[in-house]
Structure formats: C-alpha cells, structure tokens
Write a protein that holds these residues in place. Structure first.
Motif, PDB file in Angstrom:
ATOM      1  N   ARG A   1      79.463  55.419  33.906  1.00  0.00           N
ATOM      2  CA  ARG A   1      79.021  54.099  34.346  1.00  0.00           C
ATOM      3  C   ARG A   1      80.016  53.402  35.277  1.00  0.00           C
ATOM      4  O   ARG A   1      79.863  52.215  35.540  1.00  0.00           O
ATOM      5  CB  ARG A   1      78.777  53.195  33.120  1.00  0.00           C
ATOM      6  N   THR A   2      81.020  54.128  35.741  1.00  0.00           N
ATOM      7  CA  THR A   2      82.000  53.521  36.635  1.00  0.00           C
ATOM      8  C   THR A   2      82.165  54.360  37.898  1.00  0.00           C
ATOM      9  O   THR A   2      81.812  55.545  37.927  1.00  0.00           O
ATOM     10  CB  THR A   2      83.380  53.384  35.957  1.00  0.00           C
ATOM     11  N   VAL A   3      82.719  53.728  38.926  1.00  0.00           N
ATOM     12  CA  VAL A   3      82.982  54.440  40.185  1.00  0.00           C
ATOM     13  C   VAL A   3      84.006  55.551  39.957  1.00  0.00           C
ATOM     14  O   VAL A   3      83.873  56.660  40.496  1.00  0.00           O
ATOM     15  CB  VAL A   3      83.483  53.446  41.256  1.00  0.00           C
ATOM     16  N   PHE A   4      85.029  55.249  39.154  1.00  0.00           N
ATOM     17  CA  PHE A   4      86.031  56.280  38.865  1.00  0.00           C
ATOM     18  C   PHE A   4      85.393  57.502  38.222  1.00  0.00           C
ATOM     19  O   PHE A   4      85.691  58.639  38.587  1.00  0.00           O
ATOM     20  CB  PHE A   4      87.110  55.708  37.938  1.00  0.00           C
ATOM     21  N   GLY A   5      84.513  57.274  37.256  1.00  0.00           N
ATOM     22  CA  GLY A   5      83.854  58.393  36.583  1.00  0.00           C
ATOM     23  C   GLY A   5      82.995  59.202  37.526  1.00  0.00           C
ATOM     24  O   GLY A   5      82.974  60.445  37.463  1.00  0.00           O
ATOM     25  N   LEU A   6      82.282  58.530  38.408  1.00  0.00           N
ATOM     26  CA  LEU A   6      81.454  59.228  39.390  1.00  0.00           C
ATOM     27  C   LEU A   6      82.317  60.088  40.306  1.00  0.00           C
ATOM     28  O   LEU A   6      81.990  61.247  40.587  1.00  0.00           O
ATOM     29  CB  LEU A   6      80.659  58.213  40.209  1.00  0.00           C
ATOM     30  N   ARG A   7      83.426  59.532  40.752  1.00  0.00           N
ATOM     31  CA  ARG A   7      84.320  60.296  41.627  1.00  0.00           C
ATOM     32  C   ARG A   7      84.951  61.471  40.890  1.00  0.00           C
ATOM     33  O   ARG A   7      85.076  62.568  41.453  1.00  0.00           O
ATOM     34  CB  ARG A   7      85.393  59.361  42.182  1.00  0.00           C
ATOM     35  N   LEU A   8      85.355  61.241  39.639  1.00  0.00           N
ATOM     36  CA  LEU A   8      85.956  62.316  38.856  1.00  0.00           C
ATOM     37  C   LEU A   8      84.968  63.466  38.670  1.00  0.00           C
ATOM     38  O   LEU A   8      85.322  64.640  38.819  1.00  0.00           O
ATOM     39  CB  LEU A   8      86.407  61.774  37.495  1.00  0.00           C
TER      40      LEU A   8
ATOM     41  N   ALA B   1      84.124  66.158  48.058  1.00  0.00           N
ATOM     42  CA  ALA B   1      84.721  64.865  47.728  1.00  0.00           C
ATOM     43  C   ALA B   1      85.875  64.541  48.670  1.00  0.00           C
ATOM     44  O   ALA B   1      86.047  63.393  49.091  1.00  0.00           O
ATOM     45  CB  ALA B   1      85.209  64.877  46.279  1.00  0.00           C
ATOM     46  N   ALA B   2      86.657  65.561  49.039  1.00  0.00           N
ATOM     47  CA  ALA B   2      87.793  65.345  49.927  1.00  0.00           C
ATOM     48  C   ALA B   2      87.342  64.926  51.319  1.00  0.00           C
ATOM     49  O   ALA B   2      88.005  64.113  51.976  1.00  0.00           O
ATOM     50  CB  ALA B   2      88.646  66.605  50.009  1.00  0.00           C
ATOM     51  N   THR B   3      86.222  65.457  51.775  1.00  0.00           N
ATOM     52  CA  THR B   3      85.718  65.077  53.101  1.00  0.00           C
ATOM     53  C   THR B   3      85.289  63.611  53.139  1.00  0.00           C
ATOM     54  O   THR B   3      85.206  63.018  54.217  1.00  0.00           O
ATOM     55  CB  THR B   3      84.524  65.962  53.502  1.00  0.00           C
ATOM     56  N   LEU B   4      85.004  63.028  51.970  1.00  0.00           N
ATOM     57  CA  LEU B   4      84.637  61.609  51.893  1.00  0.00           C
ATOM     58  C   LEU B   4      85.855  60.703  51.733  1.00  0.00           C
ATOM     59  O   LEU B   4      85.718  59.500  51.559  1.00  0.00           O
ATOM     60  CB  LEU B   4      83.678  61.387  50.723  1.00  0.00           C
ATOM     61  N   GLY B   5      87.036  61.314  51.761  1.00  0.00           N
ATOM     62  CA  GLY B   5      88.264  60.536  51.693  1.00  0.00           C
ATOM     63  C   GLY B   5      88.834  60.360  50.297  1.00  0.00           C
ATOM     64  O   GLY B   5      89.790  59.603  50.108  1.00  0.00           O
ATOM     65  N   LEU B   6      88.265  61.048  49.308  1.00  0.00           N
ATOM     66  CA  LEU B   6      88.772  60.940  47.949  1.00  0.00           C
ATOM     67  C   LEU B   6      89.977  61.854  47.759  1.00  0.00           C
ATOM     68  O   LEU B   6      90.010  62.968  48.300  1.00  0.00           O
ATOM     69  CB  LEU B   6      87.688  61.309  46.937  1.00  0.00           C
ATOM     70  N   SER B   7      90.955  61.395  46.996  1.00  0.00           N
ATOM     71  CA  SER B   7      92.126  62.211  46.695  1.00  0.00           C
ATOM     72  C   SER B   7      91.831  63.078  45.470  1.00  0.00           C
ATOM     73  O   SER B   7      91.746  62.565  44.357  1.00  0.00           O
ATOM     74  CB  SER B   7      93.346  61.323  46.435  1.00  0.00           C
TER      75      SER B   7
ATOM     76  N   HIS C   1      92.819  62.029  41.387  1.00  0.00           N
ATOM     77  CA  HIS C   1      91.800  61.911  40.349  1.00  0.00           C
ATOM     78  C   HIS C   1      91.997  62.961  39.258  1.00  0.00           C
ATOM     79  O   HIS C   1      91.780  62.682  38.074  1.00  0.00           O
ATOM     80  CB  HIS C   1      90.398  62.035  40.966  1.00  0.00           C
ATOM     81  N   ARG C   2      92.404  64.158  39.653  1.00  0.00           N
ATOM     82  CA  ARG C   2      92.660  65.185  38.632  1.00  0.00           C
ATOM     83  C   ARG C   2      93.869  64.809  37.781  1.00  0.00           C
ATOM     84  O   ARG C   2      93.869  65.021  36.566  1.00  0.00           O
ATOM     85  CB  ARG C   2      92.859  66.552  39.300  1.00  0.00           C
ATOM     86  N   PHE C   3      94.892  64.260  38.407  1.00  0.00           N
ATOM     87  CA  PHE C   3      96.035  63.766  37.645  1.00  0.00           C
ATOM     88  C   PHE C   3      95.586  62.724  36.630  1.00  0.00           C
ATOM     89  O   PHE C   3      95.991  62.750  35.460  1.00  0.00           O
ATOM     90  CB  PHE C   3      97.076  63.150  38.595  1.00  0.00           C
ATOM     91  N   ALA C   4      94.738  61.798  37.084  1.00  0.00           N
ATOM     92  CA  ALA C   4      94.272  60.729  36.198  1.00  0.00           C
ATOM     93  C   ALA C   4      93.509  61.294  35.005  1.00  0.00           C
ATOM     94  O   ALA C   4      93.693  60.859  33.861  1.00  0.00           O
ATOM     95  CB  ALA C   4      93.399  59.744  36.974  1.00  0.00           C
TER      96      ALA C   4
END
Length: 300
Positions: free
Chosen positions: A161-168, A178-184, A188-191
């Motif tokens: 239900r969160t943006v972080f969860g969707l990205r993860l 995901a990387a092509t969209l600018g996500l690290s 996120h894997r560290f998190a």
C-alpha cells in the motif's frame, strides 16, 4: 478451555517465526534471498541478553537486539548487493559466523559454553477484563505478541500500500526496468535487507526474553522454518504469519504430547515433518519474485 490454552500457546510459539518470516518477505521481495535468518536471530538473541544483563532493563535489551540484527543484515547486504556475492553462500556464511561468534562471546563474557545467567524478560501488560482469562490474558499481556500482531498489518501495508513497497516489488521482479525509471536498485535492496535484519533481531529478543537467558544455538532451526513459512505464504507477510501459526501449533502439540506414549524422537521431529509436508503441498504453487537470488549489475 484446553483449546483456548492450546491456541494461546501456539500463537506465542509462532511469534519469532512470524517476525523472521515477515522480514524475509521484505528482503526477498526486493530480490535478496535471506538464508541468513538463523544468524540474524541468534545475534539478536545474544545482544538482548547482553543488554538486559548489563543494564537490568529489558527494553535496552530489545534495542541492542535490533541493532545487532541491523548490523548483521548490513553485512549481508554489503556482500550480496554491493559486491554481488552469491546470496545463498553469504547467508550460510553468516549463519556459521553467528553460531561461532555467539558461542565465543558466551564463553568470554559469561564463562559458560552453554548458557548465560538469568536476565530480566519484558514485563507483562495487564489488560483490565482480559488479564483474568486463562491463556488469553498471558497472550495479550506479552508486549512482543501485541507488537507482532501490529507488525503483520504494518508490514503488509508497507509492501502493498505504499510507494516504497511498489518500488521494492518491482525491483524484485525486473530490476533492469526499475533502473531505467531512475530507481536505485541497490538502495531499495539494502532497505529490504536491513528491515529484515530489524525484524529478525526482534525475533531473537523474543526468544531470550521468554527464556530469560541465552542458550548456545537457541534458535534451533527456527530461521529455516521461518523461511519455509514465507514460501508457503507466497512471499506475503500475512500469508507468512498464517503459515507460522501452523508451525507454532505443531510445536505446541509436540510440547503437549511430551510424556505420552508417543516416542520422544518422533515428537521432536514433528515441526520439521510438518514443514516438509507444507512445502511439498505449496511449493509447486508458490511463485517466487522473478529476480530473487540474482545479483544486479548496472553495467551488464
């Protein structure tokens, strides 16, 4: 009333499984296999004991357990995310390191190779109107039981239900996209791994708090069973927690049947037999995140 007492015992036993399994779901949803649950829990259990013993404050022990879980998870993340080491090998290495390190600290600090002196456990919360109910009062009076119940809802909400969860979750499926969209991917894997370390450290704190001491190898394979529960729960925190109730019930049944006509060897094997049966029944229908276990190389 016996059924109520049995259910309460099953829930209390399942708490460390559920905490570790939910943590593993966060790590693996991001693409990092967390075989290291056993080591994370073991370090958390010892850290709780050291903190509670030296200060006589169990909440400081919990803080120490969280820190130990976080630092151990950071080691796992450094090896697997930054240096792209094999995730299974690294996890097993951390488990072996924790087993040896905790035994070494136990001997050096407490001069015993088996167990520590008694330490204070977390105080029971007395809920008016509930505390008098046999089984239920003790169950809902345990702070970490209530915290675990809240975390089931919070972790599920964080993941779905969160943006972080969707990205993860997107990084655990297709990190290149995901990387092509600018996500690290690394961040996120560290998190995900660090959150797993916090929850597994809390699971270790629960073990030491309930036992009021640290015992060499006290996790007893719980990390591996939690990993199996996560798979049975299909990498979903709620499903993983529900699967942990099954394993908690199996262990509660094992305890209840002790002293009966059943052979003790079979009783000791009961939780592991149920784990294998559950995996055999669900593993074929459980689909792992596509990129789990696969290191991400931004230059490839």
């Amino acid at each position: 009333m016996d059924v109520l007492l049995f259910a309460a015992a099953a829930v209390r036993i399942s708490v460390p499984y559920a905490l570790a399994a939910m943590g593993a779901s966060l790590s693996e949803r991001g693409g990092v296999v967390c075989i290291a649950l056993e080591g994370l829990m073991l370090n958390g259990a010892l850290a709780y004991t050291l903190g509670a013993y030296s200060t006589q404050n169990p909440w400081i022990g919990v803080a120490c357990a969280l820190l130990a879980g976080l630092l151990t998870a950071w080691l796992h993340a450094e090896a697997t995310v930054r240096f792209r080491a094999d995730q299974i090998t690294t996890g097993l290495g951390i488990n072996l390191l924790a087993a040896g390190l905790t035994r070494f600290v136990l001997v050096r600090v407490f001069h015993s190779s088996s167990n520590s002196p008694r330490v204070p456990g977390l105080p029971e919360w007395r809920i008016p109107g509930v505390a008098e109910i046999p089984g239920v009062g003790d169950l809902l009076g345990s702070p970490l039981v209530l915290i675990t119940l809240a975390l089931v809802v919070l972790v599920h909400g964080l993941l779905f239900r969160t943006v972080f969860g969707l990205r993860l979750r997107s990084i655990g499926e297709r990190p290149e996209a995901a990387a092509t969209l600018g996500l690290s991917v690394a961040r996120h894997r560290f998190a995900g791994v660090l959150l797993c370390g916090l929850m597994a450290g809390l699971a270790g704190a629960y073990l030491s708090s309930e036992q009021h001491s640290f015992t060499d190898g006290m996790t007893g394979g719980r990390g591996y069973i939690a990993l199996a529960a996560m798979i049975v729960g299909k990498w979903n925190p709620v499903g993983a927690a529900a699967a942990c109730l099954l394993f908690g019930a199996a262990e509660a049944l094992q305890i209840k049947l002790q002293g009966s006509a059943f052979p003790s060897e079979l009783l000791q094997a009961l939780p592991y037999v149920i784990t294998m049966l559950a995996l055999a029944g669900f593993i074929g229908r459980a689909v792992a995140p596509r990129a789990v276990g696969t290191p991400y190389d931004p230059e490839s």
